[in-house]
Motif scaffolding. Structure first.
Motif, PDB file in Angstrom:
ATOM      1  N   PHE A   1       0.830  -1.208   0.000  1.00 52.38           N
ATOM      2  CA  PHE A   1       0.000   0.000   0.000  1.00 52.38           C
ATOM      3  C   PHE A   1       0.864   1.257   0.000  1.00 52.38           C
ATOM      4  N   ARG A   2       1.901   1.269   0.845  1.00 48.70           N
ATOM      5  CA  ARG A   2       2.750   2.464   0.941  1.00 48.70           C
ATOM      6  C   ARG A   2       3.532   2.712  -0.345  1.00 48.70           C
ATOM      7  N   VAL A   3       3.963   1.634  -0.994  1.00 47.12           N
ATOM      8  CA  VAL A   3       4.642   1.817  -2.286  1.00 47.12           C
ATOM      9  C   VAL A   3       3.651   2.471  -3.255  1.00 47.12           C
ATOM     10  N   LEU A   4       2.428   1.977  -3.298  1.00 49.08           N
ATOM     11  CA  LEU A   4       1.440   2.494  -4.255  1.00 49.08           C
ATOM     12  C   LEU A   4       1.079   3.950  -3.967  1.00 49.08           C
ATOM     13  N   VAL A   5       0.813   4.294  -2.701  1.00 47.95           N
ATOM     14  CA  VAL A   5       0.413   5.684  -2.430  1.00 47.95           C
ATOM     15  C   VAL A   5       1.578   6.651  -2.608  1.00 47.95           C
ATOM     16  N   GLY A   6       2.808   6.112  -2.589  1.00 53.49           N
ATOM     17  CA  GLY A   6       3.968   6.974  -2.772  1.00 53.49           C
ATOM     18  C   GLY A   6       4.277   7.248  -4.244  1.00 53.49           C
ATOM     19  N   LEU A   7       3.577   6.569  -5.150  1.00 52.69           N
ATOM     20  CA  LEU A   7       3.856   6.747  -6.584  1.00 52.69           C
ATOM     21  C   LEU A   7       2.948   7.810  -7.181  1.00 52.69           C
ATOM     22  N   GLU A   8       3.503   8.598  -8.075  1.00 47.77           N
ATOM     23  CA  GLU A   8       2.685   9.626  -8.723  1.00 47.77           C
ATOM     24  C   GLU A   8       1.583   8.978  -9.555  1.00 47.77           C
ATOM     25  N   LYS A   9       1.974   7.898 -10.274  1.00 48.27           N
ATOM     26  CA  LYS A   9       0.992   7.161 -11.059  1.00 48.27           C
ATOM     27  C   LYS A   9       1.051   5.696 -10.635  1.00 48.27           C
ATOM     28  N   PRO A  10       0.285   5.346  -9.611  1.00 44.62           N
ATOM     29  CA  PRO A  10       0.416   3.987  -9.081  1.00 44.62           C
ATOM     30  C   PRO A  10      -0.033   2.913 -10.073  1.00 44.62           C
ATOM     31  N   VAL A  11       0.770   1.836 -10.174  1.00 45.69           N
ATOM     32  CA  VAL A  11       0.440   0.717 -11.054  1.00 45.69           C
ATOM     33  C   VAL A  11       0.443  -0.565 -10.231  1.00 45.69           C
ATOM     34  N   LEU A  12      -0.687  -1.268 -10.271  1.00 44.62           N
ATOM     35  CA  LEU A  12      -0.810  -2.530  -9.548  1.00 44.62           C
ATOM     36  C   LEU A  12      -1.113  -3.648 -10.542  1.00 44.62           C
ATOM     37  N   PHE A  13      -0.253  -4.679 -10.556  1.00 41.71           N
ATOM     38  CA  PHE A  13      -0.527  -5.872 -11.356  1.00 41.71           C
ATOM     39  C   PHE A  13      -1.009  -6.972 -10.433  1.00 41.71           C
ATOM     40  N   SER A  14      -2.094  -7.634 -10.831  1.00 40.07           N
ATOM     41  CA  SER A  14      -2.572  -8.759 -10.048  1.00 40.07           C
ATOM     42  C   SER A  14      -2.531 -10.012 -10.914  1.00 40.07           C
ATOM     43  N   MET A  15      -1.865 -11.035 -10.402  1.00 41.19           N
ATOM     44  CA  MET A  15      -1.762 -12.283 -11.166  1.00 41.19           C
ATOM     45  C   MET A  15      -3.031 -13.092 -10.926  1.00 41.19           C
ATOM     46  N   GLY A  16      -4.062 -12.776 -11.707  1.00 44.24           N
ATOM     47  CA  GLY A  16      -5.391 -13.374 -11.530  1.00 44.24           C
ATOM     48  C   GLY A  16      -6.244 -12.471 -10.662  1.00 44.24           C
ATOM     49  N   GLN A  17      -7.538 -12.793 -10.606  1.00 45.28           N
ATOM     50  CA  GLN A  17      -8.432 -12.031  -9.746  1.00 45.28           C
ATOM     51  C   GLN A  17      -9.449 -12.963  -9.078  1.00 45.28           C
ATOM     52  N   GLY A  18      -9.024 -14.196  -8.831  1.00 45.05           N
ATOM     53  CA  GLY A  18      -9.915 -15.193  -8.219  1.00 45.05           C
ATOM     54  C   GLY A  18     -10.363 -14.762  -6.832  1.00 45.05           C
ATOM     55  N   ARG A  19     -11.574 -15.215  -6.462  1.00 47.57           N
ATOM     56  CA  ARG A  19     -12.108 -14.885  -5.140  1.00 47.57           C
ATOM     57  C   ARG A  19     -11.627 -15.893  -4.099  1.00 47.57           C
ATOM     58  N   TYR A  20     -11.694 -17.162  -4.458  1.00 49.43           N
ATOM     59  CA  TYR A  20     -11.263 -18.199  -3.515  1.00 49.43           C
ATOM     60  C   TYR A  20     -10.998 -19.476  -4.282  1.00 49.43           C
ATOM     61  N   TYR A  21     -10.300 -20.388  -3.646  1.00 45.62           N
ATOM     62  CA  TYR A  21     -10.073 -21.699  -4.242  1.00 45.62           C
ATOM     63  C   TYR A  21     -10.211 -22.734  -3.146  1.00 45.62           C
ATOM     64  N   LYS A  22     -10.247 -23.997  -3.571  1.00 44.51           N
ATOM     65  CA  LYS A  22     -10.506 -25.047  -2.603  1.00 44.51           C
ATOM     66  C   LYS A  22      -9.232 -25.799  -2.282  1.00 44.51           C
ATOM     67  N   GLU A  23      -8.931 -25.926  -1.009  1.00 43.24           N
ATOM     68  CA  GLU A  23      -7.859 -26.818  -0.601  1.00 43.24           C
ATOM     69  C   GLU A  23      -8.509 -27.995   0.100  1.00 43.24           C
ATOM     70  N   THR A  24      -7.704 -29.024   0.421  1.00 42.73           N
ATOM     71  CA  THR A  24      -8.318 -30.220   0.996  1.00 42.73           C
ATOM     72  C   THR A  24      -9.035 -29.905   2.312  1.00 42.73           C
ATOM     73  N   ASP A  25      -8.590 -28.853   3.028  1.00 46.12           N
ATOM     74  CA  ASP A  25      -9.253 -28.535   4.297  1.00 46.12           C
ATOM     75  C   ASP A  25     -10.256 -27.385   4.173  1.00 46.12           C
ATOM     76  N   GLY A  26     -10.652 -27.022   2.959  1.00 48.19           N
ATOM     77  CA  GLY A  26     -11.714 -26.014   2.829  1.00 48.19           C
ATOM     78  C   GLY A  26     -11.364 -24.910   1.849  1.00 48.19           C
ATOM     79  N   LEU A  27     -12.267 -23.933   1.739  1.00 51.16           N
ATOM     80  CA  LEU A  27     -12.068 -22.827   0.795  1.00 51.16           C
ATOM     81  C   LEU A  27     -11.086 -21.815   1.372  1.00 51.16           C
ATOM     82  N   LYS A  28     -10.231 -21.274   0.493  1.00 51.81           N
ATOM     83  CA  LYS A  28      -9.229 -20.281   0.912  1.00 51.81           C
ATOM     84  C   LYS A  28      -9.343 -19.042   0.033  1.00 51.81           C
ATOM     85  N   LEU A  29      -9.080 -17.890   0.637  1.00 48.61           N
ATOM     86  CA  LEU A  29      -9.137 -16.632  -0.105  1.00 48.61           C
ATOM     87  C   LEU A  29      -8.048 -16.576  -1.169  1.00 48.61           C
ATOM     88  N   ASP A  30      -8.391 -16.083  -2.336  1.00 49.01           N
ATOM     89  CA  ASP A  30      -7.440 -15.999  -3.449  1.00 49.01           C
ATOM     90  C   ASP A  30      -6.994 -14.544  -3.649  1.00 49.01           C
TER      91      ASP A  30
END
Lengths: 272, 259
Positions: A141-170
């Motif tokens: 967050f601090r890197v982004l707010v410190g940039l004049e033109k903040p750029v954020l890359f996200s590798m995917g935009q999944g909400r959650y996925y399933k592991e053997t012990d339940g759903l996990k946030l993605d």
């Protein structure tokens, strides 16, 4: 019960693209577990006249380590057939001369070895799991707010996925958190970005209508593929939830119990 | 002046407006005393959820502000009333220091998620627990949705980003009980026996203090202390009634022009 309409398109099909987690295997402790019938389904596709590629938003390991894990689970897969977001991000960073601050899982760091990370002028996030601590998110967050033109890359935009012990946030959840904090829109690299699907199609030298995507994520796999002109079929494994079949904006071309059933139906149409 | 209205109540934000952590904004105590000499009601409204009302009160006393505990209206108090109304048992993502305001609330087998400012709880494991509860039908209650706040070591993420993330993950909308919700401001002024059009809000957060108050029908004054960043006033439509350097200047403006 499987939808019986979609397989008719398979007669003119030239290639199949498979999502990995939730279609081939469920992740969890150690290597996770193969979904019953998937190992054989991949073999049967490979033995057919269809081209086969794997398109994943997996960002916890390098391609080599990830493919080695799938091989240990019994899958016949090689590195050149697998398309994850990290190498695509590295290509974009080099092209635009950007130096990233990384908030990713430790296992994927070697993919970024060739990139200058000093004095960062953008942030790249992946599925960092336990690395999504308050402190690490705050640093991004601090890197982004410190940039004049903040750029954020996200590798995917999944909400959650399933592991053997339940759903996990993605990763998508933390992408949204940073978007909200900084009032910006992330550039998504991975599914459902059309550019990402185009890369895979280009590698097979196919037009979108000649290819079918099979995934467990209705929005990112099925919707993403349909958006760029491919057919999209959802499996009832992995993160599938019954409410997906009544989704307000995305309707799969077909829904099947698992990959094995999808492959049965595809190959039956083609007289195998 | 045409369209001028007589202000009967002043709502004042705490952190970033009267003080930044343990330091009072220069001249703020004296300005508050001057305001109290005028015939105007005062209430302190805050989204500071790290702390209980009592500890907020004690901090302000230590900084020599003239106030009473009952004059503080917090988003935590608003969340508690919502839980009580619906008889929910909450999972509380709050700093231990804020838990005092939930004394007496049953938290066994939780069936609601309450998110405040809780850096210690905003980790992957706890967020997963909250996520799974919400998918199973527990309501998500946000004490507020501030994007970030100011600490001695710089800006830090507020609860808003984590609430936004959980909303995205679950497809649910959070019930927000703190600023900038209209209900929060109207409840605060109604306790003073006046209407929003008779009140003015002073704060350092353009959206949550000034925008929220103006949307509720009040006047909003933005101060350039605390989390204020250059150009914040330009993010608001309509713009703030006034943007000024600090709380004492805001008080001067009220005393001269609004009473």
């Amino acid at each position: 019960m499987a939808d019986t309409n979609w397989p008719s398109c398979c007669r003119s099909l030239k290639g199949v693209v498979l999502d990995m987690c939730g279609v081939l295997y469920d992740s969890g402790e150690g290597d996770g577990v193969a979904i019953p019938g998937s190992i054989e389904a991949v073999q049967r596709l490979k033995a057919s006249d269809l081209q086969l590629r794997f398109c994943t938003n997996e960002t916890q390991a390098t391609r080599e380590k990830f493919v080695a894990k799938l091989q240990r689970l019994g899958f016949d897969i090689s590195v050149s057939e697998v398309f994850p977001p990290a190498p695509a991000v590295v290509a974009v960073l080099k092209q635009r001369g950007l130096r990233p601050h990384l908030l990713v899982y430790d296992g994927v760091l070697p993919e970024f070895d060739s990139i200058d990370k000093t004095n960062p002028n953008c942030v790249v996030i992946g599925d960092a799991a336990e690395n999504f601590s308050y402190q690490n998110l705050n640093e991004a967050f601090r890197v982004l707010v410190g940039l004049e033109k903040p750029v954020l890359f996200s590798m995917g935009q999944g909400r959650y996925y399933k592991e053997t012990d339940g759903l996990k946030l993605d990763v998508g959840v933390f992408m949204k958190a940073l978007e909200y904090a900084c009032d910006l829109e992330a550039e998504v690299i991975g599914k459902p970005s059309p550019m990402f699907f185009q890369t895979v199609l280009g590698d097979m030298n196919l037009q979108p209508h000649e290819a079918l995507m099979i995934g467990d994520d209705l929005v990112n796999d099925v919707g993403g593929a349909q958006h760029c002109g491919m057919k999209g079929v959802q499996v009832r494994t992995g993160k599938y939830r019954p409410s997906d079949e009544r989704h307000p904006t995305v309707t799969a071309d077909g829904t099947v119990d698992n990959l094995a059933q999808a492959v049965d139906m595809i190959l039956a149409q083609r007289g195998h | 002046m045409a369209g001028r209205r007589a202000v009967k109540a002043v709502l004042i934000d705490l952190s970033g407006t009267l003080h930044v952590e343990d330091t009072a904004v220069a001249g703020a105590q004296e300005a508050l005393s001057r305001l109290r000499q005028a015939s105007v009601a005062v209430k302190f409204v805050t989204n500071t959820t790290k702390e209980s009302r009592r500890s907020l009160y004690e901090r302000l006393l230590r900084l020599n502000f003239d106030l009473q505990e009952q004059e503080i209206f917090t988003s935590v108090s608003a969340a508690r009333s919502l839980l009580e109304q619906n008889q929910h048992r909450p999972l509380l993502l709050l700093e231990d220091s804020a838990l005092e305001d939930f004394t007496g609330i049953d938290t066994s087998e939780p069936n609601a998620v309450v998110v405040g400012l809780a850096p210690d709880h905003f980790n992957y494991q706890t967020l997963n627990t909250a996520f799974r509860m919400i998918l199973d039908g527990a309501p998500l209650i946000a004490i507020h949705k501030a994007r970030y706040y100011k600490r001695k070591d710089g800006l830090a993420l507020g609860p808003g980003p984590f609430v936004a993330g959980l909303e995205y993950a679950t497809g649910c909308r959070a019930s927000v009980v703190g600023k900038p919700e209209k209900a929060f401001f109207t409840q605060a002024v109604s306790e003073l026996g006046c209407s929003p059009s008779e009140a003015v809000m002073i704060g350092d957060d353009a959206r949550d203090d000034v925008g929220g108050a103006q949307d509720a029908g009040m006047l909003g004054i933005l101060v350039r202390t605390g989390k204020y960043r250059e150009g914040d006033e330009n993010k608001l439509r309509p713009p703030p009634h006034l943007t000024c350097d600090s709380f004492p200047e805001a008080v001067d403006h009220i005393l001269k022009n609004l009473l």
